[in-house]
Design an enzyme around this catalytic site. Sequence first.
Site, PDB file in Angstrom:
ATOM      1  N   TYR A 142       0.822  -1.212   0.000  1.00 59.49           N
ATOM      2  CA  TYR A 142       0.000   0.000   0.000  1.00 59.49           C
ATOM      3  C   TYR A 142       0.857   1.263   0.000  1.00 59.49           C
ATOM      4  O   TYR A 142       0.382   2.349  -0.301  1.00 59.49           O
ATOM      5  CB  TYR A 142      -0.957   0.021   1.201  1.00 59.49           C
ATOM      6  CG  TYR A 142      -2.022  -1.060   1.146  1.00 59.49           C
ATOM      7  CD1 TYR A 142      -2.287  -1.744  -0.034  1.00 59.49           C
ATOM      8  CD2 TYR A 142      -2.770  -1.394   2.254  1.00 59.49           C
ATOM      9  CE1 TYR A 142      -3.251  -2.733  -0.098  1.00 59.49           C
ATOM     10  CE2 TYR A 142      -3.735  -2.384   2.197  1.00 59.49           C
ATOM     11  CZ  TYR A 142      -3.971  -3.051   1.021  1.00 59.49           C
ATOM     12  OH  TYR A 142      -4.930  -4.023   0.968  1.00 59.49           O
ATOM     13  N   LYS A 192       3.587 -15.447   1.539  1.00 58.24           N
ATOM     14  CA  LYS A 192       3.649 -16.341   0.376  1.00 58.24           C
ATOM     15  C   LYS A 192       5.105 -16.455  -0.086  1.00 58.24           C
ATOM     16  O   LYS A 192       5.498 -15.907  -1.116  1.00 58.24           O
ATOM     17  CB  LYS A 192       2.709 -15.845  -0.742  1.00 58.24           C
ATOM     18  CG  LYS A 192       1.266 -16.278  -0.475  1.00 58.24           C
ATOM     19  CD  LYS A 192       0.302 -15.925  -1.574  1.00 58.24           C
ATOM     20  CE  LYS A 192       0.483 -16.741  -2.823  1.00 58.24           C
ATOM     21  NZ  LYS A 192      -0.047 -18.118  -2.726  1.00 58.24           N
ATOM     22  N   ASP A 225      -2.769 -18.020   1.303  1.00 55.87           N
ATOM     23  CA  ASP A 225      -3.979 -18.581   0.687  1.00 55.87           C
ATOM     24  C   ASP A 225      -4.513 -19.745   1.513  1.00 55.87           C
ATOM     25  O   ASP A 225      -5.725 -19.866   1.737  1.00 55.87           O
ATOM     26  CB  ASP A 225      -3.730 -18.987  -0.778  1.00 55.87           C
ATOM     27  CG  ASP A 225      -2.434 -19.749  -0.979  1.00 55.87           C
ATOM     28  OD1 ASP A 225      -1.610 -19.812  -0.053  1.00 55.87           O
ATOM     29  OD2 ASP A 225      -2.240 -20.298  -2.085  1.00 55.87           O
ATOM     30  N   ASP A 249      -5.126  -7.198   5.638  1.00 56.10           N
ATOM     31  CA  ASP A 249      -6.365  -6.507   5.288  1.00 56.10           C
ATOM     32  C   ASP A 249      -7.449  -7.534   4.969  1.00 56.10           C
ATOM     33  O   ASP A 249      -8.580  -7.464   5.454  1.00 56.10           O
ATOM     34  CB  ASP A 249      -6.075  -5.616   4.055  1.00 56.10           C
ATOM     35  CG  ASP A 249      -7.167  -4.603   3.806  1.00 56.10           C
ATOM     36  OD1 ASP A 249      -8.159  -4.588   4.544  1.00 56.10           O
ATOM     37  OD2 ASP A 249      -7.021  -3.828   2.831  1.00 56.10           O
ATOM     38  N   ASP A 253     -10.590  -9.320   7.618  1.00 57.87           N
ATOM     39  CA  ASP A 253     -12.010  -9.204   7.264  1.00 57.87           C
ATOM     40  C   ASP A 253     -12.681 -10.572   7.221  1.00 57.87           C
ATOM     41  O   ASP A 253     -13.833 -10.724   7.614  1.00 57.87           O
ATOM     42  CB  ASP A 253     -12.185  -8.492   5.912  1.00 57.87           C
ATOM     43  CG  ASP A 253     -12.222  -6.976   6.071  1.00 57.87           C
ATOM     44  OD1 ASP A 253     -11.991  -6.492   7.195  1.00 57.87           O
ATOM     45  OD2 ASP A 253     -12.486  -6.282   5.073  1.00 57.87           O
TER      46      ASP A 253
END
Length: 368
Positions: A142, A192, A225, A249, A253
């Site tokens: 970001y 990852k 993942d 992020d 959620d």
Amino acid sequence: MANYNLLLLPGDGIGPEIMRETRRIIDWFNAQGGAHFEIEEDLVGGASYDAHKSPATDAMMDRALAADAVLFGAVGGDKWADVPYEARPEAGLLRLRKDLELFANLRPAVCYPALAAASSLKPELVEGLDIMIVRELTGGVYFGEPKEITGTGNEKRAVDTQVYDTHEIERIARVAFDLAQKRGNRVHSSEKHNVMATGILWKEVVTRIHDEEFSGVELQHILADNCAMQLVRNPKQFDVIVTDNLFGDILSDVAAMLTGSLGMLASASLGAAGSDGKMKAMYEPVHGSAPDIAGKGKANPIAMIDSFGMCLRYSFNRGAEADLLQKAITNVLEKGLRTADIMQAGLQQVSTGEMGDAILAELDNLSA
Ligand code: NAD
């Protein structure tokens, strides 16, 4: 008696309504005499723009930097859709995060037994769930440079840059291991490393901090993942999950929705300790300003109240009071009291203020 300075920033929409109830809870703790919370209040977001043409004034920032902790409500709303971009309400929140250097975002996903039926998963998978997601908040994709769109016409190129330095990973890893020691003593580190260089460095640094400083904590590495899949397959296997800004992020959620409503979700953002040894910190609900229900007495104040509970625990090390507050909320839910967002058939719907009343009454009961 311990003295703490709190800056309350109610903000916009339902912010002032849920902060009002939280302030009553703080007053209750003050009346008990175990500690003294000195309260200041200021404007932020749209409310500050209306008064000062700025969503975060320098004077407010000075008070935030001087406070032991900041409690933040919510900002934003259509009313400010046309204000200049740099003065939009959300810019106030971003300035607080930046100037307080809040690099660690703590998002608990706790499923109160009484709300297990409201989850999208089977109740037995989520009942008693208690996960803490620790998300790196100031680095990663970001903020990485270059961040740009180049080219023209039908063939443009967009670039975001995922970048992490060792010290950024070290400090977030320490927050996660330290928290785990106060909870279930287990950390999953999620990245990852199979396809990303930042993942390789992340794994290497987290492993070193573990081995050198926190070898008593159980550490597992999990690909992001797979972590997403495991969160919906068997969420109770997790205690603390530490991950970068982007994966955090998304994973936070996912975890949040396991627990039912947005109105129940608290969060903490922690910064580095200053020269005085004090850690900067801001506590806020995960939800926004909910303009659709603002001023109607419908807002659920629990996420905001629980954010104060996190403040008691993480800024002031007052675990017993935090437990008491959590127990009061649990009991109120067990008794079937619900704001509209978590209402179920056959239970009693209450307003924002009535939910505050009920939690205060329960605090009285528990401490009688
Ligand atoms: P939102 O979180 O404000 O609301 C989403 C939905 O959840 C709405 O239907 C709302 O009524 C409901 N809801 C949220 N909190 C609730 C509560 N405590 N009790 C009961 N119901 C609740 O998200 P949105 O509608 O996408 O955004 C509204 C405004 O809030 C926008 O201006 C947005 O930019 C801003 N926002 C601010 C923050 C923040 O201040 N941290 C975060 C997200 C969104």
